[in-house]
Structure formats: C-alpha cells, structure tokens
Scaffold this motif. Sequence first.
Motif, PDB file in Angstrom:
ATOM      1  N   SER A   1     -47.558 115.250  83.495  1.00 16.06           N
ATOM      2  CA  SER A   1     -47.350 113.897  82.962  1.00 16.06           C
ATOM      3  C   SER A   1     -45.896 113.471  83.086  1.00 16.06           C
ATOM      4  CB  SER A   1     -47.788 113.840  81.490  1.00 16.06           C
ATOM      5  OG  SER A   1     -49.171 114.082  81.362  1.00 16.06           O
ATOM      6  N   GLN A   2     -44.984 114.400  82.811  1.00 13.54           N
ATOM      7  CA  GLN A   2     -43.559 114.089  82.919  1.00 13.54           C
ATOM      8  C   GLN A   2     -43.172 113.765  84.360  1.00 13.54           C
ATOM      9  OE1 GLN A   2     -41.832 117.620  81.257  1.00 13.54           O
ATOM     10  NE2 GLN A   2     -41.935 116.872  79.144  1.00 13.54           N
ATOM     11  N   VAL A   3     -43.720 114.523  85.293  1.00 12.80           N
ATOM     12  CA  VAL A   3     -43.432 114.280  86.707  1.00 12.80           C
ATOM     13  C   VAL A   3     -43.885 112.875  87.100  1.00 12.80           C
ATOM     14  CG1 VAL A   3     -44.065 114.929  89.070  1.00 12.80           C
ATOM     15  CG2 VAL A   3     -43.479 116.700  87.407  1.00 12.80           C
ATOM     16  N   LYS A   4     -45.081 112.501  86.664  1.00 13.86           N
ATOM     17  CA  LYS A   4     -45.605 111.173  86.994  1.00 13.86           C
ATOM     18  C   LYS A   4     -44.741 110.076  86.385  1.00 13.86           C
ATOM     19  CE  LYS A   4     -50.447 112.517  87.596  1.00 13.86           C
ATOM     20  NZ  LYS A   4     -51.839 112.373  87.091  1.00 13.86           N
ATOM     21  N   GLU A   5     -44.359 110.271  85.125  1.00 15.38           N
ATOM     22  CA  GLU A   5     -43.539 109.261  84.450  1.00 15.38           C
ATOM     23  C   GLU A   5     -42.184 109.094  85.137  1.00 15.38           C
ATOM     24  OE1 GLU A   5     -43.241 110.474  80.424  1.00 15.38           O
ATOM     25  OE2 GLU A   5     -45.370 110.170  79.966  1.00 15.38           O
ATOM     26  N   ILE A   6     -41.565 110.211  85.489  1.00 17.36           N
ATOM     27  CA  ILE A   6     -40.245 110.163  86.127  1.00 17.36           C
ATOM     28  C   ILE A   6     -40.330 109.480  87.489  1.00 17.36           C
ATOM     29  CG2 ILE A   6     -38.444 111.588  87.176  1.00 17.36           C
ATOM     30  CD1 ILE A   6     -38.969 113.621  84.910  1.00 17.36           C
ATOM     31  N   THR A   7     -41.320 109.872  88.273  1.00 23.74           N
ATOM     32  CA  THR A   7     -41.411 109.320  89.630  1.00 23.74           C
ATOM     33  C   THR A   7     -41.754 107.835  89.615  1.00 23.74           C
ATOM     34  OG1 THR A   7     -43.714 110.095  89.771  1.00 23.74           O
ATOM     35  CG2 THR A   7     -42.020 111.522  90.683  1.00 23.74           C
ATOM     36  N   GLU A   8     -42.646 107.429  88.709  1.00 22.35           N
ATOM     37  CA  GLU A   8     -42.975 106.012  88.625  1.00 22.35           C
ATOM     38  C   GLU A   8     -41.765 105.204  88.170  1.00 22.35           C
ATOM     39  OE1 GLU A   8     -46.525 105.147  86.463  1.00 22.35           O
ATOM     40  OE2 GLU A   8     -47.712 106.674  87.514  1.00 22.35           O
ATOM     41  N   SER A   9     -40.986 105.778  87.260  1.00 26.17           N
ATOM     42  CA  SER A   9     -39.785 105.103  86.798  1.00 26.17           C
ATOM     43  C   SER A   9     -38.768 104.951  87.924  1.00 26.17           C
ATOM     44  CB  SER A   9     -39.168 105.891  85.636  1.00 26.17           C
ATOM     45  OG  SER A   9     -37.951 105.322  85.231  1.00 26.17           O
ATOM     46  N   LEU A  10     -38.590 106.012  88.714  1.00 22.96           N
ATOM     47  CA  LEU A  10     -37.642 105.957  89.822  1.00 22.96           C
ATOM     48  C   LEU A  10     -38.075 104.948  90.880  1.00 22.96           C
ATOM     49  CD1 LEU A  10     -36.821 109.744  90.315  1.00 22.96           C
ATOM     50  CD2 LEU A  10     -35.201 107.955  89.696  1.00 22.96           C
ATOM     51  N   LEU A  11     -39.361 104.960  91.185  1.00 22.51           N
ATOM     52  CA  LEU A  11     -39.851 104.067  92.239  1.00 22.51           C
ATOM     53  C   LEU A  11     -39.868 102.609  91.808  1.00 22.51           C
ATOM     54  CD1 LEU A  11     -42.678 106.271  93.743  1.00 22.51           C
ATOM     55  CD2 LEU A  11     -40.612 105.493  94.900  1.00 22.51           C
ATOM     56  N   SER A  12     -39.789 102.358  90.505  1.00 27.31           N
ATOM     57  CA  SER A  12     -39.755 100.978  90.029  1.00 27.31           C
ATOM     58  C   SER A  12     -38.344 100.392  90.077  1.00 27.31           C
ATOM     59  CB  SER A  12     -40.298 100.890  88.594  1.00 27.31           C
ATOM     60  OG  SER A  12     -39.431 101.549  87.690  1.00 27.31           O
TER      61      SER A  12
END
Length: 308
Positions: free
Chosen positions: A74-85
């Motif tokens: 879940s943390q990986v998904k949150e971090i990557t989505e945040s970066l890509l935004s």
Amino acid sequence: MSNTDSYPPEFRPLMSESIESEKKTVERDLNRSKDIQIPVIDLEHLDMEKLREACKDWGIFHLENTGIPLTLVSQVKEITESLLSLPFEVKRLLGVNSPLSYYWGTHTVSPSGNTVERAPRKSSGHLVVMEEYGRHVTRIVVTLFEAITETLSLELSVDQKTSYLSESTGVVRVQRYPRCNEFPGLEAHTDSLEISIINQDEVGGLEFMKDGEWFNVTPLANSFVIGLGDMIQVLSDEKYKSVLHKVRKMMKKKERYSIIYFVYPDKDCMFESSRYKPFRFSEFEAQAKLDVETHGSKIGLSRFLNIP
C-alpha cells in the motif's frame, strides 16, 4: 493543478475526448480479448508440479502468499501515485540529483511517433527503486528462478545462478496509463529477461497470448502476476515459452498503474541451447536495441535461432 498537467504535453490532447468518441471506441472494442483464469501458485506452499504446468502451458500465472506485507504494498502504491501526480516539468528533472528517474511514451515510441523520451538521457529507464520492496521482490525472483530450474532438472552452479539472475540489475518500474482511447496502452512484446513480477491494480488491462488468442489477466487481490521472459525460453530449450503480452487501451474513467520488477542477467552471461546459437546477454540487448531503432519493435529470439 489539473491532472492533465502531470502528463507530457503530447498526451494531453488525447485525454480530452468527447462522449461520442468514447462510444465509438466501445463499439469497436466489442471483440476484445477473452476472459480466462490463469493458474494461481502459492509461494508459501510451492507445488512443483503445478509450477511446471503453469510454466509449460501458460508462461504466466498469479503468485500469492509472497510474504510481502500488505502495508508495504500500500505504501509503495501511495508513494508512486503521489510522485506521478507531480507536474510533468518537475518529473522530467528526476534523476539528476535523485535515485529516481522518469520516462514518458511507450517503451519504443511516443504518441507522436517519436522515439521515447527519457529524463535524464543517461537514465536506465526505471522510475522508482525502493529498498525494502526491492529486497522482497528480489527474494521472490530468486526463489522462483531456483524452483523453475529445478522443474527443468537444470544443475546450475552458484556462479551460474548469480550470472543468470544478477541482483545488481534489479529495478522497480512504475507505469501509469492515462484514460484515453487513441493508442494502445503498451504494444505486444516479450520481456528480455528471465522473470517479471507485475503488480497491476484493480483497473486491469494486462493481456497475454495463448494458442494464438488474446486473453485478459483478471486482477486478483493480494497477488502478483508472474511472466516468463526470453531467457527462460532459452534455458528451458523451449520447454517453457516467453509470454507475449500487452496492455490494452483504457476504457474506464480511471488511470491504470502497474508496478513491475525486472532483474536481468549479467552483460557477459552466456546462453546456450540446442535451439539457439550461443550468445551473450549483451549481444541480445544490442540486437534488440538495433531492431527497435530500425523496425520500431524488438524481434527477439528468432534472431538467434540455430537453423540447421
């Protein structure tokens, strides 16, 4: 900032589509790939015969009970989505003074037809490498590779295993697909390695070819998708096949995220098989790069067939 500002400029017009355009795309897509249940392998209680059948008959399967904490995923998904935004102009500078790098377009060409852009130019093409997640997926790849070679009765030395599966080459790549109907999410291809670990989200979209037909890989909660690559096909003397796969154009009002782990052989790793001429992995990579530049896509193992 609007969501479109986080995408490269050439993508933005494709994301502003009329309802009528979407309806027409839906009508054209009625004959889309079929749904099918791919094998599910339990890593905690590994059934070698089931693994052998999945590799021989499918080349792709779900992997569950991997030992990766769900909180970490879940943390990986949150971090990557945040970066890509982040705004595109911010992301394109990643890699200069950062362990991250960013690329846009597909693996070969951008929507405009130009060669894929990367930032910075010397980037290895990966987007996010996270140490803890990387340790887990490395463990999974090593476990699977050793199990797969066991199903093939291959006796490999420690040095050979290290060369075939060089942990130093492991990268985590996060791919984001916009909601637009004008171009495929990712063209059909095989992976130039042994094993890929794919964490696709609930949007789905991953497809693979089996017996000449395209099938959907339906998302399975708390599992990963494992795909066999070209080098497993060589090592197995074609008992196991590299899976041809793609990502279809997105139809839903939601972006698609995919987190993939790739680990490659050493550059000097030698591959030998009765079906193929002996080659070093660096030669395979160089030929694939030349084919992409010349033809727009990788031709792959057929370049190295040992024709009598």
